[in-house]
Motif scaffolding. Sequence first.
Motif, short mmCIF file in Angstrom:
data_model
loop_
_atom_site.label_atom_id
_atom_site.label_comp_id
_atom_site.label_asym_id
_atom_site.label_seq_id
_atom_site.Cartn_x
_atom_site.Cartn_y
_atom_site.Cartn_z
N ARG A 1 -2.42 6.12 8.46
CA ARG A 1 -2.83 5.22 7.36
C ARG A 1 -3.60 4.11 8.15
O ARG A 1 -4.48 3.59 7.65
N GLU A 2 -2.97 3.50 9.29
CA GLU A 2 -3.59 2.31 9.93
C GLU A 2 -5.15 2.66 10.44
O GLU A 2 -5.94 1.99 10.22
N ARG A 3 -5.12 4.05 10.68
CA ARG A 3 -6.42 4.38 11.18
C ARG A 3 -7.28 4.77 9.93
O ARG A 3 -8.67 3.97 10.19
N ILE A 4 -7.11 5.16 8.97
CA ILE A 4 -7.72 5.17 7.79
C ILE A 4 -8.16 3.76 7.30
O ILE A 4 -9.33 3.47 6.80
N GLU A 5 -7.18 3.05 7.15
CA GLU A 5 -7.36 1.67 6.49
C GLU A 5 -8.53 0.85 7.59
O GLU A 5 -9.38 -0.02 7.05
N THR A 6 -8.44 0.98 8.73
CA THR A 6 -9.41 0.54 9.79
C THR A 6 -10.72 1.09 9.50
O THR A 6 -11.72 0.33 9.35
N ARG A 7 -10.77 2.40 9.34
CA ARG A 7 -12.11 3.03 9.08
C ARG A 7 -12.75 2.66 7.97
O ARG A 7 -13.97 2.42 7.86
N LEU A 8 -11.71 2.46 6.66
CA LEU A 8 -12.31 1.99 5.74
C LEU A 8 -12.94 0.36 5.58
O LEU A 8 -13.91 0.38 5.08
N VAL A 9 -12.14 -0.38 6.36
CA VAL A 9 -12.89 -1.64 6.53
C VAL A 9 -14.33 -1.65 7.00
O VAL A 9 -15.06 -2.06 6.79
N VAL B 1 11.91 10.18 11.29
CA VAL B 1 11.14 9.15 12.04
C VAL B 1 9.84 9.50 12.57
O VAL B 1 8.97 8.71 12.44
N LEU B 2 9.84 10.55 13.31
CA LEU B 2 8.50 10.82 13.80
C LEU B 2 7.41 11.27 12.91
O LEU B 2 6.14 10.57 13.13
N LYS B 3 7.80 11.71 11.91
CA LYS B 3 6.65 11.94 10.65
C LYS B 3 6.29 10.81 9.98
O LYS B 3 5.17 10.32 9.90
N LEU B 4 7.21 9.64 9.69
CA LEU B 4 6.89 8.59 9.10
C LEU B 4 5.94 7.67 10.26
O LEU B 4 5.13 7.10 9.84
N ARG B 5 6.45 7.71 11.37
CA ARG B 5 5.60 7.08 12.38
C ARG B 5 3.98 7.57 12.41
O ARG B 5 3.13 6.91 12.44
N PHE B 6 4.11 8.93 12.27
CA PHE B 6 2.63 9.61 12.44
C PHE B 6 1.90 8.96 11.20
O PHE B 6 0.94 8.92 11.35
N LEU B 7 2.55 9.24 10.05
CA LEU B 7 1.94 8.83 8.81
C LEU B 7 1.24 7.32 8.87
O LEU B 7 0.28 7.00 8.34
N ILE B 8 2.41 6.51 9.30
CA ILE B 8 1.90 5.18 9.50
C ILE B 8 0.87 4.82 10.31
O ILE B 8 -0.24 4.15 9.97
#
Length: 100
Positions: free
Chosen positions: A46-54, A36-43
Amino acid sequence: MEIEVTNDELARIRRNKREIEERFRDLEGLERTLRVLKLRFLIEQRERIETRLVEMRTNYIELTEFEETAKHDKEFLMAFRKKLSEENKRLRAELEARRR
């Protein structure tokens, strides 16, 4: 390792303290918690990377638009400079003709 939690999550952790302690005693519980912690970290990553990509796409679009504007401005200024140069030549020729 450091884990950051919100105030709501901290309150939930305190309410479920006994259940959480039982999970940590249980190997399966530890593995579930880790997943659960790993999944939360990965999510979150991913959100930070998507924001940076935008942001990068927006910056790229602005840069290419700026580049096009600069190109047109340069062309305009070069044409204006050419006109000024021709006008200057004409005026010098007139002035030279008047002096004779």
